[in-house]
Design a protein around this motif. Sequence first.
Motif, PDB file in Angstrom:
ATOM      1  N   ASP A  35      44.778  19.488  33.597  1.00  0.00           N
ATOM      2  CA  ASP A  35      46.079  19.649  32.693  1.00  0.00           C
ATOM      3  C   ASP A  35      46.056  20.300  31.436  1.00  0.00           C
ATOM      4  O   ASP A  35      46.927  20.969  31.076  1.00  0.00           O
ATOM      5  CB  ASP A  35      46.869  18.185  32.821  1.00  0.00           C
ATOM      6  CG  ASP A  35      45.921  17.037  32.560  1.00  0.00           C
ATOM      7  OD1 ASP A  35      44.629  17.267  32.071  1.00  0.00           O
ATOM      8  OD2 ASP A  35      46.202  15.729  32.368  1.00  0.00           O
TER       9      ASP A  35
ATOM     10  N   GLN B  10      46.693  18.064  24.569  1.00  0.00           N
ATOM     11  CA  GLN B  10      47.952  18.458  24.907  1.00  0.00           C
ATOM     12  C   GLN B  10      47.931  18.641  26.325  1.00  0.00           C
ATOM     13  O   GLN B  10      47.194  19.255  26.636  1.00  0.00           O
ATOM     14  CB  GLN B  10      48.318  19.502  24.237  1.00  0.00           C
ATOM     15  CG  GLN B  10      48.875  19.240  22.697  1.00  0.00           C
ATOM     16  CD  GLN B  10      49.786  20.328  22.048  1.00  0.00           C
ATOM     17  OE1 GLN B  10      50.540  20.969  22.744  1.00  0.00           O
ATOM     18  NE2 GLN B  10      49.569  20.647  20.673  1.00  0.00           N
ATOM     19  N   ARG B  11      48.969  18.156  27.047  1.00  0.00           N
ATOM     20  CA  ARG B  11      49.243  18.726  28.492  1.00  0.00           C
ATOM     21  C   ARG B  11      50.606  18.713  28.726  1.00  0.00           C
ATOM     22  O   ARG B  11      51.535  17.871  27.792  1.00  0.00           O
ATOM     23  CB  ARG B  11      48.692  17.710  29.555  1.00  0.00           C
ATOM     24  CG  ARG B  11      49.176  16.458  29.394  1.00  0.00           C
ATOM     25  CD  ARG B  11      48.357  15.307  28.364  1.00  0.00           C
ATOM     26  NE  ARG B  11      49.184  14.148  28.029  1.00  0.00           N
ATOM     27  CZ  ARG B  11      49.024  12.809  28.664  1.00  0.00           C
ATOM     28  NH1 ARG B  11      48.032  12.919  29.252  1.00  0.00           N
ATOM     29  NH2 ARG B  11      49.997  11.931  27.958  1.00  0.00           N
ATOM     30  N   LYS B  12      51.011  19.330  29.614  1.00  0.00           N
ATOM     31  CA  LYS B  12      52.657  19.645  30.033  1.00  0.00           C
ATOM     32  C   LYS B  12      52.834  19.782  31.628  1.00  0.00           C
ATOM     33  O   LYS B  12      52.220  20.723  32.008  1.00  0.00           O
ATOM     34  CB  LYS B  12      53.390  20.764  29.095  1.00  0.00           C
ATOM     35  CG  LYS B  12      55.025  20.680  29.476  1.00  0.00           C
ATOM     36  CD  LYS B  12      55.640  22.003  28.896  1.00  0.00           C
ATOM     37  CE  LYS B  12      57.120  21.898  29.222  1.00  0.00           C
ATOM     38  NZ  LYS B  12      56.990  22.284  30.685  1.00  0.00           N
ATOM     39  N   ALA B  13      53.295  18.832  32.258  1.00  0.00           N
ATOM     40  CA  ALA B  13      53.694  18.774  33.516  1.00  0.00           C
ATOM     41  C   ALA B  13      54.708  19.825  33.773  1.00  0.00           C
ATOM     42  O   ALA B  13      55.767  19.666  32.848  1.00  0.00           O
ATOM     43  CB  ALA B  13      53.581  17.416  34.186  1.00  0.00           C
TER      44      ALA B  13
ATOM     45  N   TRP C  23      48.042  24.011  30.365  1.00  0.00           N
ATOM     46  CA  TRP C  23      49.136  24.191  29.266  1.00  0.00           C
ATOM     47  C   TRP C  23      48.379  25.039  28.225  1.00  0.00           C
ATOM     48  O   TRP C  23      49.105  26.080  27.531  1.00  0.00           O
ATOM     49  CB  TRP C  23      49.244  22.947  28.518  1.00  0.00           C
ATOM     50  CG  TRP C  23      50.211  22.924  27.301  1.00  0.00           C
ATOM     51  CD1 TRP C  23      50.026  22.268  26.147  1.00  0.00           C
ATOM     52  CD2 TRP C  23      51.645  23.428  27.299  1.00  0.00           C
ATOM     53  NE1 TRP C  23      50.943  22.496  25.352  1.00  0.00           N
ATOM     54  CE2 TRP C  23      51.965  23.144  26.042  1.00  0.00           C
ATOM     55  CE3 TRP C  23      52.471  24.130  28.053  1.00  0.00           C
ATOM     56  CZ2 TRP C  23      53.020  23.617  25.517  1.00  0.00           C
ATOM     57  CZ3 TRP C  23      53.519  24.416  27.501  1.00  0.00           C
ATOM     58  CH2 TRP C  23      54.069  24.427  26.445  1.00  0.00           C
ATOM     59  N   GLU C  24      47.342  25.316  28.045  1.00  0.00           N
ATOM     60  CA  GLU C  24      46.318  26.025  26.627  1.00  0.00           C
ATOM     61  C   GLU C  24      46.269  27.453  27.114  1.00  0.00           C
ATOM     62  O   GLU C  24      46.096  28.476  26.141  1.00  0.00           O
ATOM     63  CB  GLU C  24      45.127  25.251  26.451  1.00  0.00           C
ATOM     64  CG  GLU C  24      44.177  25.358  27.186  1.00  0.00           C
ATOM     65  CD  GLU C  24      42.987  24.662  26.472  1.00  0.00           C
ATOM     66  OE1 GLU C  24      43.016  24.185  25.461  1.00  0.00           O
ATOM     67  OE2 GLU C  24      41.867  24.746  27.280  1.00  0.00           O
TER      68      GLU C  24
ATOM     69  N   GLU D  96      57.994  18.147  32.991  1.00  0.00           N
ATOM     70  CA  GLU D  96      58.135  17.569  31.831  1.00  0.00           C
ATOM     71  C   GLU D  96      58.669  18.881  30.734  1.00  0.00           C
ATOM     72  O   GLU D  96      58.371  20.170  30.804  1.00  0.00           O
ATOM     73  CB  GLU D  96      56.980  17.274  30.996  1.00  0.00           C
ATOM     74  CG  GLU D  96      56.268  15.895  31.684  1.00  0.00           C
ATOM     75  CD  GLU D  96      55.039  15.492  30.995  1.00  0.00           C
ATOM     76  OE1 GLU D  96      54.537  14.665  31.083  1.00  0.00           O
ATOM     77  OE2 GLU D  96      54.258  16.472  30.532  1.00  0.00           O
ATOM     78  N   ASP D  97      59.578  18.445  29.739  1.00  0.00           N
ATOM     79  CA  ASP D  97      60.370  19.619  29.090  1.00  0.00           C
ATOM     80  C   ASP D  97      59.499  19.951  27.927  1.00  0.00           C
ATOM     81  O   ASP D  97      59.459  21.066  27.319  1.00  0.00           O
ATOM     82  CB  ASP D  97      61.720  19.170  28.520  1.00  0.00           C
ATOM     83  CG  ASP D  97      62.821  18.696  29.581  1.00  0.00           C
ATOM     84  OD1 ASP D  97      62.910  19.647  30.451  1.00  0.00           O
ATOM     85  OD2 ASP D  97      63.548  17.688  29.656  1.00  0.00           O
ATOM     86  N   THR D  98      58.816  19.011  27.080  1.00  0.00           N
ATOM     87  CA  THR D  98      57.937  19.333  26.256  1.00  0.00           C
ATOM     88  C   THR D  98      56.550  18.689  26.485  1.00  0.00           C
ATOM     89  O   THR D  98      56.130  17.597  27.012  1.00  0.00           O
ATOM     90  CB  THR D  98      58.749  18.604  24.767  1.00  0.00           C
ATOM     91  OG1 THR D  98      58.591  17.196  25.209  1.00  0.00           O
ATOM     92  CG2 THR D  98      59.837  19.107  24.401  1.00  0.00           C
ATOM     93  N   PRO D  99      55.616  19.001  25.761  1.00  0.00           N
ATOM     94  CA  PRO D  99      54.064  18.544  25.961  1.00  0.00           C
ATOM     95  C   PRO D  99      53.895  17.119  25.337  1.00  0.00           C
ATOM     96  O   PRO D  99      54.717  16.919  24.307  1.00  0.00           O
ATOM     97  CB  PRO D  99      53.097  19.629  25.069  1.00  0.00           C
ATOM     98  CG  PRO D  99      54.199  20.232  23.958  1.00  0.00           C
ATOM     99  CD  PRO D  99      55.311  20.365  24.759  1.00  0.00           C
ATOM    100  N   THR D 100      53.129  16.545  25.743  1.00  0.00           N
ATOM    101  CA  THR D 100      52.615  15.457  25.292  1.00  0.00           C
ATOM    102  C   THR D 100      51.151  15.419  24.826  1.00  0.00           C
ATOM    103  O   THR D 100      50.351  16.292  25.417  1.00  0.00           O
ATOM    104  CB  THR D 100      52.796  13.979  26.083  1.00  0.00           C
ATOM    105  OG1 THR D 100      52.190  14.220  27.468  1.00  0.00           O
ATOM    106  CG2 THR D 100      54.443  14.151  26.499  1.00  0.00           C
TER     107      THR D 100
END
Length: 392
Positions: A218, A159-162, A222-223, A165-169
Amino acid sequence: MTRIDIPEGSLFGLANLPYGVFSTPGTAPRVGVRVADSVVDLAATLGDDVFATPSLNAFMAQGRPRWEEVRRRVTELMSGDVPDEAVHPVGEVTLHLPVEIADYVDFYASEHHASNLGRLFRPNAEPLMPNWKHLPVGYHGRSGTVVVSGTDVVRPRGQRKAPDEDTPTFGECRRLDIEAELGFVVGTASELGSPVSADEFADRVFGAVLVNDWSARDIQAWEYVPLGPFLGKSFATSVSPWVVPILALEAARVPTPVQDPEPLPYLREREPWGLDIDLSVVWNGDEVSRPPYREMYWSPAQMLAHLTVNGATTRPGDLFASGTISGPAQDQRGAFIELTWGGKEPVEVAGEQRSFLLDGDEVAISATAPAAGGGRLGFGEVRGRILPARPD
């Protein structure tokens, strides 16, 4: 019989004598010592089955008096002739992970690195967190993914979220990085509930290796809140195949930087274990950084004391690493996120402007230190190449 020629200026002379595990075609891995451009089979030379095993753990567990005895014997033997069958050109052997890793802990001991990342991630706040100058910050890693130099590294997924970005991908890491570090290998065990003091460092720690703590920035970003590094670090950590004995590093000892405020009593050292070691980071054949270990704020003895102060045990083969080694200059930064200032200031690599690792990239980290009697000793290198992420 063979007399090993040690050229003047060799990084692997009698002042070094690093240990490793090697094999030759059709033979099992066993312990050897490097002398110049040769590997000497210690089981065949010393007649001791402790060296006929595929790791250094059993030998390390015998303790410092035994380490000193073997070092004296090897030094004496290398001054004369060695049985032909015990000597192998270093280019003709396969090198293996030198120790069976028991536990792995990674610290965050460079003030320069921690301050730079603080400025990157918290530009409107103090660079260092309030606890940083009071204790060596660290995290427990994954011993099962510590690999020897030359092992390819598969690009991790997660999982990563720039920020935009609104939600993680979920997907492959986009910001793959290195961390140039020094690692310390514990030789003798300690009991549950019994802390190890900083002044016991040289009796407990067998030697040092180079470490590349590959980092998925990345995924990590997020984590890591609130419990710290996890999947962004646990996919691979590379170490050099040669363990330079602590006994060989006495000539490299220097004071640590001034520690202010004074550490709590359990972190104080009578004779600090700062180390004057120069590293080199080479990216696709171009040297991009020269991190100086002597700039590290916390010493490895303080790291060991803090690691065990709550009563945690140590075992032969435990590995604890320094965290990224960085100095005050831009070309002394030991991680690419820091070297390129989060990707905003790319560096030139093989004629291209680069920030983070691409598939096919190769990174090699090497190091040298002052040797007893003058000259320098070498750690060899830790090298790794990035492979594409594996498909679903």
